[in-house]
Scaffold this motif. Structure first.
Motif, PDB file in Angstrom:
ATOM      1  N   ARG A 151     -21.475 -70.837  40.861  1.00 31.88           N
ATOM      2  CA  ARG A 151     -20.677 -69.739  40.304  1.00 31.88           C
ATOM      3  C   ARG A 151     -20.094 -68.878  41.423  1.00 31.88           C
ATOM      4  O   ARG A 151     -18.920 -68.503  41.372  1.00 31.88           O
ATOM      5  CB  ARG A 151     -21.566 -68.902  39.384  1.00 31.88           C
ATOM      6  CG  ARG A 151     -20.832 -67.985  38.517  1.00 31.88           C
ATOM      7  CD  ARG A 151     -21.796 -67.404  37.488  1.00 31.88           C
ATOM      8  NE  ARG A 151     -21.193 -66.302  36.811  1.00 31.88           N
ATOM      9  CZ  ARG A 151     -20.334 -66.443  35.808  1.00 31.88           C
ATOM     10  NH1 ARG A 151     -20.039 -67.630  35.376  1.00 31.88           N
ATOM     11  NH2 ARG A 151     -19.808 -65.380  35.246  1.00 31.88           N
ATOM     12  N   ILE A 152     -20.879 -68.620  42.462  1.00 26.05           N
ATOM     13  CA  ILE A 152     -20.389 -67.824  43.604  1.00 26.05           C
ATOM     14  C   ILE A 152     -19.266 -68.570  44.317  1.00 26.05           C
ATOM     15  O   ILE A 152     -18.230 -67.990  44.646  1.00 26.05           O
ATOM     16  CB  ILE A 152     -21.553 -67.499  44.571  1.00 26.05           C
ATOM     17  CG1 ILE A 152     -22.510 -66.508  43.910  1.00 26.05           C
ATOM     18  CG2 ILE A 152     -21.029 -66.951  45.887  1.00 26.05           C
ATOM     19  CD1 ILE A 152     -23.795 -66.298  44.677  1.00 26.05           C
TER      20      ILE A 152
ATOM     21  N   ASN B 189     -13.288 -73.367  36.086  1.00 20.36           N
ATOM     22  CA  ASN B 189     -14.053 -73.133  34.859  1.00 20.36           C
ATOM     23  C   ASN B 189     -14.369 -74.448  34.141  1.00 20.36           C
ATOM     24  O   ASN B 189     -15.454 -74.601  33.583  1.00 20.36           O
ATOM     25  CB  ASN B 189     -13.295 -72.194  33.928  1.00 20.36           C
ATOM     26  CG  ASN B 189     -13.602 -70.743  34.211  1.00 20.36           C
ATOM     27  OD1 ASN B 189     -14.553 -70.435  34.917  1.00 20.36           O
ATOM     28  ND2 ASN B 189     -12.786 -69.860  33.686  1.00 20.36           N
TER      29      ASN B 189
ATOM     30  N   GLU C  66     -16.056 -68.410  42.236  1.00 24.33           N
ATOM     31  CA  GLU C  66     -15.367 -67.122  42.330  1.00 24.33           C
ATOM     32  C   GLU C  66     -14.642 -66.998  43.667  1.00 24.33           C
ATOM     33  O   GLU C  66     -13.506 -66.509  43.727  1.00 24.33           O
ATOM     34  CB  GLU C  66     -16.366 -65.982  42.151  1.00 24.33           C
ATOM     35  CG  GLU C  66     -16.876 -65.855  40.735  1.00 24.33           C
ATOM     36  CD  GLU C  66     -18.006 -64.843  40.591  1.00 24.33           C
ATOM     37  OE1 GLU C  66     -18.494 -64.331  41.631  1.00 24.33           O
ATOM     38  OE2 GLU C  66     -18.386 -64.571  39.450  1.00 24.33           O
TER      39      GLU C  66
ATOM     40  N   TRP D  87      -8.369 -71.129  38.685  1.00 21.78           N
ATOM     41  CA  TRP D  87      -9.373 -70.538  37.789  1.00 21.78           C
ATOM     42  C   TRP D  87      -9.663 -71.460  36.606  1.00 21.78           C
ATOM     43  O   TRP D  87     -10.814 -71.683  36.245  1.00 21.78           O
ATOM     44  CB  TRP D  87      -8.862 -69.169  37.306  1.00 21.78           C
ATOM     45  CG  TRP D  87      -9.691 -68.561  36.226  1.00 21.78           C
ATOM     46  CD1 TRP D  87     -10.930 -67.996  36.359  1.00 21.78           C
ATOM     47  CD2 TRP D  87      -9.353 -68.473  34.845  1.00 21.78           C
ATOM     48  NE1 TRP D  87     -11.387 -67.563  35.146  1.00 21.78           N
ATOM     49  CE2 TRP D  87     -10.430 -67.838  34.195  1.00 21.78           C
ATOM     50  CE3 TRP D  87      -8.257 -68.844  34.097  1.00 21.78           C
ATOM     51  CZ2 TRP D  87     -10.432 -67.581  32.831  1.00 21.78           C
ATOM     52  CZ3 TRP D  87      -8.254 -68.588  32.746  1.00 21.78           C
ATOM     53  CH2 TRP D  87      -9.332 -67.970  32.121  1.00 21.78           C
TER      54      TRP D  87
ATOM     55  N   LEU E 113     -17.261 -75.994  35.894  1.00 21.41           N
ATOM     56  CA  LEU E 113     -18.504 -75.265  35.628  1.00 21.41           C
ATOM     57  C   LEU E 113     -19.049 -75.621  34.246  1.00 21.41           C
ATOM     58  O   LEU E 113     -20.258 -75.832  34.083  1.00 21.41           O
ATOM     59  CB  LEU E 113     -18.267 -73.754  35.735  1.00 21.41           C
ATOM     60  CG  LEU E 113     -18.048 -73.194  37.140  1.00 21.41           C
ATOM     61  CD1 LEU E 113     -17.692 -71.715  37.066  1.00 21.41           C
ATOM     62  CD2 LEU E 113     -19.253 -73.419  38.025  1.00 21.41           C
TER      63      LEU E 113
ATOM     64  N   GLU F 219     -22.172 -71.233  32.923  1.00 24.76           N
ATOM     65  CA  GLU F 219     -21.282 -70.346  32.195  1.00 24.76           C
ATOM     66  C   GLU F 219     -20.015 -70.107  33.010  1.00 24.76           C
ATOM     67  O   GLU F 219     -20.074 -69.826  34.204  1.00 24.76           O
ATOM     68  CB  GLU F 219     -21.989 -69.011  31.924  1.00 24.76           C
ATOM     69  CG  GLU F 219     -21.191 -68.074  31.068  1.00 24.76           C
ATOM     70  CD  GLU F 219     -21.961 -66.791  30.787  1.00 24.76           C
ATOM     71  OE1 GLU F 219     -21.280 -65.770  30.586  1.00 24.76           O
ATOM     72  OE2 GLU F 219     -23.189 -66.818  30.768  1.00 24.76           O
ATOM     73  N   PRO F 220     -18.838 -70.226  32.386  1.00 20.64           N
ATOM     74  CA  PRO F 220     -17.590 -70.056  33.143  1.00 20.64           C
ATOM     75  C   PRO F 220     -17.396 -68.618  33.590  1.00 20.64           C
ATOM     76  O   PRO F 220     -17.947 -67.682  33.013  1.00 20.64           O
ATOM     77  CB  PRO F 220     -16.510 -70.468  32.145  1.00 20.64           C
ATOM     78  CG  PRO F 220     -17.129 -70.339  30.816  1.00 20.64           C
ATOM     79  CD  PRO F 220     -18.605 -70.555  30.999  1.00 20.64           C
ATOM     80  N   ILE F 221     -16.595 -68.449  34.636  1.00 17.59           N
ATOM     81  CA  ILE F 221     -16.341 -67.097  35.159  1.00 17.59           C
ATOM     82  C   ILE F 221     -15.246 -66.436  34.322  1.00 17.59           C
ATOM     83  O   ILE F 221     -14.402 -67.099  33.729  1.00 17.59           O
ATOM     84  CB  ILE F 221     -15.948 -67.125  36.654  1.00 17.59           C
ATOM     85  CG1 ILE F 221     -14.704 -67.982  36.889  1.00 17.59           C
ATOM     86  CG2 ILE F 221     -17.090 -67.624  37.494  1.00 17.59           C
ATOM     87  CD1 ILE F 221     -14.215 -67.975  38.323  1.00 17.59           C
ATOM     88  N   GLU F 222     -15.288 -65.115  34.278  1.00 20.04           N
ATOM     89  CA  GLU F 222     -14.304 -64.350  33.522  1.00 20.04           C
ATOM     90  C   GLU F 222     -12.958 -64.413  34.225  1.00 20.04           C
ATOM     91  O   GLU F 222     -12.879 -64.566  35.437  1.00 20.04           O
ATOM     92  CB  GLU F 222     -14.753 -62.888  33.412  1.00 20.04           C
ATOM     93  CG  GLU F 222     -16.029 -62.686  32.634  1.00 20.04           C
ATOM     94  CD  GLU F 222     -15.836 -62.938  31.153  1.00 20.04           C
ATOM     95  OE1 GLU F 222     -14.751 -62.621  30.630  1.00 20.04           O
ATOM     96  OE2 GLU F 222     -16.764 -63.479  30.533  1.00 20.04           O
ATOM     97  N   LYS F 223     -11.923 -64.251  33.440  1.00 22.38           N
ATOM     98  CA  LYS F 223     -10.573 -64.260  34.010  1.00 22.38           C
ATOM     99  C   LYS F 223     -10.372 -62.969  34.794  1.00 22.38           C
ATOM    100  O   LYS F 223     -10.509 -61.864  34.252  1.00 22.38           O
ATOM    101  CB  LYS F 223      -9.551 -64.367  32.883  1.00 22.38           C
ATOM    102  CG  LYS F 223      -8.130 -64.381  33.349  1.00 22.38           C
ATOM    103  CD  LYS F 223      -7.206 -64.550  32.160  1.00 22.38           C
ATOM    104  CE  LYS F 223      -5.775 -64.351  32.571  1.00 22.38           C
ATOM    105  NZ  LYS F 223      -4.871 -64.398  31.434  1.00 22.38           N
ATOM    106  N   PRO F 224     -10.067 -63.095  36.084  1.00 21.90           N
ATOM    107  CA  PRO F 224      -9.850 -61.878  36.886  1.00 21.90           C
ATOM    108  C   PRO F 224      -8.621 -61.113  36.400  1.00 21.90           C
ATOM    109  O   PRO F 224      -7.683 -61.694  35.865  1.00 21.90           O
ATOM    110  CB  PRO F 224      -9.631 -62.414  38.301  1.00 21.90           C
ATOM    111  CG  PRO F 224     -10.153 -63.807  38.283  1.00 21.90           C
ATOM    112  CD  PRO F 224     -10.023 -64.291  36.878  1.00 21.90           C
TER     113      PRO F 224
END
Length: 142
Positions: free
Chosen positions: A91-92, A114, A95, A110, A117, A123-128
């Motif tokens: 996850r890091i 995702n 990002e 992105w 992942l 768990e996918p990362i949130e949309k920046p």
């Protein structure tokens, strides 16, 4: 194969003979080379097995390809789930990859990160906030 043939001599005498040949056409050709003009060739042509052999070889080839594809699909392993420590590290890294990508490609990076992942059960990362969906208006002529 032995063929029987009927012909007439120059004196109009009917005669017959036999000739050994692979086919009726070859028998006719051999007789013409001997100077005989048959008016009838009697005999059955042999069974033409070559088209069947070619068709069978294609069928075997297609069956082998289908079988190999089936083995490949059957033996393919799904992506394994990762441990919680590996998930945090992934996850890091995801990002960092999104924020290091050029602004024009950040949305696509992105989305693909995702997807990877989710495949690994993370768990996918949130949309920046800085990432906007690209506008593909230039593709459509108005």
């Amino acid at each position: 194969m032995i063929y029987r043939y009927l012909y007439q001599t120059k004196d109009n005498e009917n005669r017959e003979g036999e000739i050994k040949a692979k086919s009726r056409d070859e028998a006719y050709t051999l007789l013409r080379k001997q100077g005989i003009r048959p008016y009838r060739i009697i005999g059955e042509d042999p069974w033409n097995w070559r088209p069947w052999a070619i068709s069978l070889s294609y069928a075997v080839l297609v069956a082998a390809v289908v079988f190999l594809l089936w083995l490949n699909i059957k033996d393919s392993k799904p992506v394994t789930k990762v441990t919680p420590e590996e998930a945090a590290e992934l996850r890091i890294r995801a990002e960092e990859a999104v924020f290091r990508a050029p602004e024009a490609y950040r949305y696509h990076v992105w989305k693909s990160v995702n997807q990877r992942l989710v495949e690994r059960g993370v768990e996918p990362i949130e949309k920046p906030m800085a990432v906007d969906e690209p506008q593909d208006d230039f593709l459509f002529l108005k």
